[in-house]
Write a protein that holds these residues in place. Structure first.
Motif, PDB file in Angstrom:
ATOM      1  N   GLY A   2       0.911  -1.133  -0.091  1.00 13.87           N
ATOM      2  CA  GLY A   2      -0.050   0.054  -0.073  1.00 13.87           C
ATOM      3  C   GLY A   2       0.769   1.044  -0.140  1.00 13.87           C
ATOM      4  O   GLY A   2       0.468   2.200  -0.769  1.00 13.87           O
ATOM      5  N   TYR A   3       1.922   1.297   0.758  1.00 14.82           N
ATOM      6  CA  TYR A   3       2.842   2.360   0.843  1.00 14.82           C
ATOM      7  C   TYR A   3       3.453   2.506  -0.473  1.00 14.82           C
ATOM      8  O   TYR A   3       3.833   3.805  -0.888  1.00 14.82           O
ATOM      9  CB  TYR A   3       3.993   2.114   1.893  1.00 14.82           C
ATOM     10  CG  TYR A   3       3.333   2.205   3.270  1.00 14.82           C
ATOM     11  CD1 TYR A   3       2.223   2.955   3.545  1.00 14.82           C
ATOM     12  CD2 TYR A   3       4.179   1.928   4.367  1.00 14.82           C
ATOM     13  CE1 TYR A   3       1.714   3.111   4.969  1.00 14.82           C
ATOM     14  CE2 TYR A   3       3.718   2.275   5.624  1.00 14.82           C
ATOM     15  CZ  TYR A   3       2.364   2.706   6.035  1.00 14.82           C
ATOM     16  OH  TYR A   3       1.969   2.944   7.272  1.00 14.82           O
ATOM     17  N   ASP A   4       3.932   1.426  -1.315  1.00 10.03           N
ATOM     18  CA  ASP A   4       4.540   1.310  -2.420  1.00 10.03           C
ATOM     19  C   ASP A   4       3.549   2.042  -3.606  1.00 10.03           C
ATOM     20  O   ASP A   4       3.939   2.777  -4.533  1.00 10.03           O
ATOM     21  CB  ASP A   4       5.082   0.236  -2.877  1.00 10.03           C
ATOM     22  CG  ASP A   4       6.148  -0.329  -2.259  1.00 10.03           C
ATOM     23  OD1 ASP A   4       6.451   0.511  -1.299  1.00 10.03           O
ATOM     24  OD2 ASP A   4       6.322  -1.673  -2.028  1.00 10.03           O
ATOM     25  N   ARG A   5       2.032   1.822  -3.450  1.00  6.99           N
ATOM     26  CA  ARG A   5       1.263   2.170  -4.522  1.00  6.99           C
ATOM     27  C   ARG A   5       0.272   3.541  -4.128  1.00  6.99           C
ATOM     28  O   ARG A   5      -0.487   3.865  -5.186  1.00  6.99           O
ATOM     29  CB  ARG A   5       0.394   0.965  -5.059  1.00  6.99           C
ATOM     30  CG  ARG A   5       1.293  -0.128  -5.239  1.00  6.99           C
ATOM     31  CD  ARG A   5       0.303  -1.398  -5.983  1.00  6.99           C
ATOM     32  NE  ARG A   5       1.191  -2.533  -6.102  1.00  6.99           N
ATOM     33  CZ  ARG A   5       1.061  -3.644  -6.736  1.00  6.99           C
ATOM     34  NH1 ARG A   5      -0.617  -3.715  -6.717  1.00  6.99           N
ATOM     35  NH2 ARG A   5       1.598  -4.701  -7.031  1.00  6.99           N
ATOM     36  N   ALA A   6       0.480   3.757  -3.066  1.00 12.02           N
ATOM     37  CA  ALA A   6      -0.315   4.761  -2.582  1.00 12.02           C
ATOM     38  C   ALA A   6       0.269   5.826  -1.637  1.00 12.02           C
ATOM     39  O   ALA A   6       1.292   5.367  -1.097  1.00 12.02           O
ATOM     40  CB  ALA A   6      -1.784   4.563  -2.008  1.00 12.02           C
ATOM     41  N   GLY A  26       0.126   9.010   3.927  1.00 15.26           N
ATOM     42  CA  GLY A  26      -0.834   9.636   4.575  1.00 15.26           C
ATOM     43  C   GLY A  26      -2.283   9.272   4.576  1.00 15.26           C
ATOM     44  O   GLY A  26      -3.200   9.539   5.373  1.00 15.26           O
ATOM     45  N   VAL A  27      -2.529   8.343   3.537  1.00 18.76           N
ATOM     46  CA  VAL A  27      -4.003   7.847   3.413  1.00 18.76           C
ATOM     47  C   VAL A  27      -4.208   6.611   3.840  1.00 18.76           C
ATOM     48  O   VAL A  27      -4.857   5.972   4.518  1.00 18.76           O
ATOM     49  CB  VAL A  27      -4.379   7.892   1.851  1.00 18.76           C
ATOM     50  CG1 VAL A  27      -5.632   7.434   1.700  1.00 18.76           C
ATOM     51  CG2 VAL A  27      -4.237   9.392   1.187  1.00 18.76           C
ATOM     52  N   VAL A  28      -3.035   5.642   3.432  1.00 20.02           N
ATOM     53  CA  VAL A  28      -2.888   4.263   3.727  1.00 20.02           C
ATOM     54  C   VAL A  28      -3.041   4.064   5.466  1.00 20.02           C
ATOM     55  O   VAL A  28      -3.717   3.149   6.023  1.00 20.02           O
ATOM     56  CB  VAL A  28      -1.703   3.642   3.325  1.00 20.02           C
ATOM     57  CG1 VAL A  28      -1.865   1.928   3.594  1.00 20.02           C
ATOM     58  CG2 VAL A  28      -1.913   3.430   1.714  1.00 20.02           C
ATOM     59  N   TYR A  29      -2.102   4.709   6.311  1.00 19.19           N
ATOM     60  CA  TYR A  29      -1.853   4.639   7.476  1.00 19.19           C
ATOM     61  C   TYR A  29      -3.149   4.773   8.546  1.00 19.19           C
ATOM     62  O   TYR A  29      -3.489   4.004   9.005  1.00 19.19           O
ATOM     63  CB  TYR A  29      -0.732   5.228   7.886  1.00 19.19           C
ATOM     64  CG  TYR A  29      -0.405   4.763   9.511  1.00 19.19           C
ATOM     65  CD1 TYR A  29       0.283   3.743   9.903  1.00 19.19           C
ATOM     66  CD2 TYR A  29      -0.665   6.057  10.653  1.00 19.19           C
ATOM     67  CE1 TYR A  29       0.369   3.544  11.239  1.00 19.19           C
ATOM     68  CE2 TYR A  29      -0.304   5.619  11.787  1.00 19.19           C
ATOM     69  CZ  TYR A  29       0.077   4.305  12.078  1.00 19.19           C
ATOM     70  OH  TYR A  29       0.326   4.259  13.396  1.00 19.19           O
ATOM     71  N   PRO A  30      -3.676   5.902   8.120  1.00 16.97           N
ATOM     72  CA  PRO A  30      -5.061   6.065   9.148  1.00 16.97           C
ATOM     73  C   PRO A  30      -6.052   5.525   8.853  1.00 16.97           C
ATOM     74  O   PRO A  30      -6.857   4.897   9.774  1.00 16.97           O
ATOM     75  CB  PRO A  30      -5.285   7.739   9.086  1.00 16.97           C
ATOM     76  CG  PRO A  30      -4.304   8.163   7.686  1.00 16.97           C
ATOM     77  CD  PRO A  30      -3.212   7.129   7.402  1.00 16.97           C
TER      78      PRO A  30
END
Length: 296
Positions: free
Chosen positions: A85-89, A92-96
């Motif tokens: 998810g961090y690689d593709r987005a 600041g969106v994925v984590y929360p």
């Protein structure tokens, strides 16, 4: 929930926030960093697990080994989903989204499937904790690039893996009666084995075994301080959570442990220079109200 259990989970949240802050000081390879602190954590926990076995507190059984392997697979799935998810987005969106949906899904499954029956006040408190997390993190899709929905989807997928390992670990501790330290030591050992092939592939090719080993040692030495901090605080935080699951419903423990996000957010403001202090404080107050409701 007993106030003593609430205190245990909050100490775990502080330890979790502290090791996440320490991990931001990593300078080398992410894979080597994760593999190194996982292996060191396993080595640190192993003597305690041996003592538990020697004293009869937790004998070595197939049930312990099997449950630990399942937990390791679920934790690895979480790590891989999160990293993808961090690689593709946007982070600041994925984590929360991940940290908000994880406890929410856990609560729903615990109440509807596991038939846990916390009081309405406790459930309201758990929802308040989730709401406070949302306030602290703010709108994750605001000014976050052209494809915020992609980050939301990856965050939700990560949240599903969080719910999966949380529910399984609650079952292993609460229903199977496994000792937290022995169970988590087995999980760490299995995770180290799962990570081993990736670590081997990360070694430089065509430079000789001794040179590759030297570069690996140099990479680990570069991040030795954050590795040691995470290796100590990460298992401490999760063993405390597992201990709480022995006496408290997972529907309440799961959102309560996410108070670490609020603590981490305040630490990020203090040490990393991140802004929006007022919003962070408001979110912290909402979480505090939820914690009080859970405790009552």
């Amino acid at each position: 929930m007993p106030l003593g259990t609430v205190a245990i989970v909050l100490v775990a949240a502080i330890a979790h926030a502290a090791w996440n802050l320490a991990s931001t000081y990593k300078r080398g390879s992410t894979l080597l960093f994760v593999g190194a602190y996982t292996s060191v954590s396993a080595l640190l926990c192993l003597p305690l697990a041996v003592v538990a076995t020697a004293t009869g507190a937790q004998p070595l059984t197939g049930q312990l080994a099997g449950a630990s392997v399942v937990s390791a697979v679920l934790h690895a799935a979480y790590s891989l989903t999160l990293q993808t998810g961090y690689d593709r987005a946007e982070l600041g969106v994925v984590y929360p989204v991940a940290r908000g949906t994880g406890p929410l899904l856990t609560m729903v499954v615990a109440v509807l499937v596991l038939a846990e029956r916390p009081s309405w006040l406790a459930l309201a408190g758990a929802l308040a904790v989730v709401a406070g997390i949302v306030v602290v993190t703010g709108n994750p899709t605001r000014n976050r690039g052209p494809h915020p929905l992609r980050g939301v989807l990856w965050g939700a997928a990560t949240g599903a893996t969080i719910a999966a390992y949380t529910l399984w670990d609650a079952y292993a501790i609460g229903r199977l009666g496994l000792a937290p330290i022995s169970y988590y030591t087995g999980t760490l050992l299995a995770q180290s084995l799962i990570l081993a092939p990736g670590l081997v592939r990360a070694l430089p090719r065509g430079r000789g075994l001794s040179r590759a080993r030297g570069e690996l040692v140099a990479a680990v030495r570069l991040d030795r301080v954050p590795i040691l901090v995470v290796a100590v605080l990460s298992p401490l935080a999760y063993v405390l959570v597992l201990t709480a699951l022995q006496t408290a419903p997972v529907a309440l423990v799961a959102p309560l442990r996410e108070a670490s996000i609020v603590i981490g957010s305040l630490l990020a403001w203090r040490f990393l220079g991140e802004g929006d202090l007022a919003r962070r404080v408001v979110g912290a107050v909402v979480v505090l109200v939820g914690i009080v409701a859970i405790g009552v």
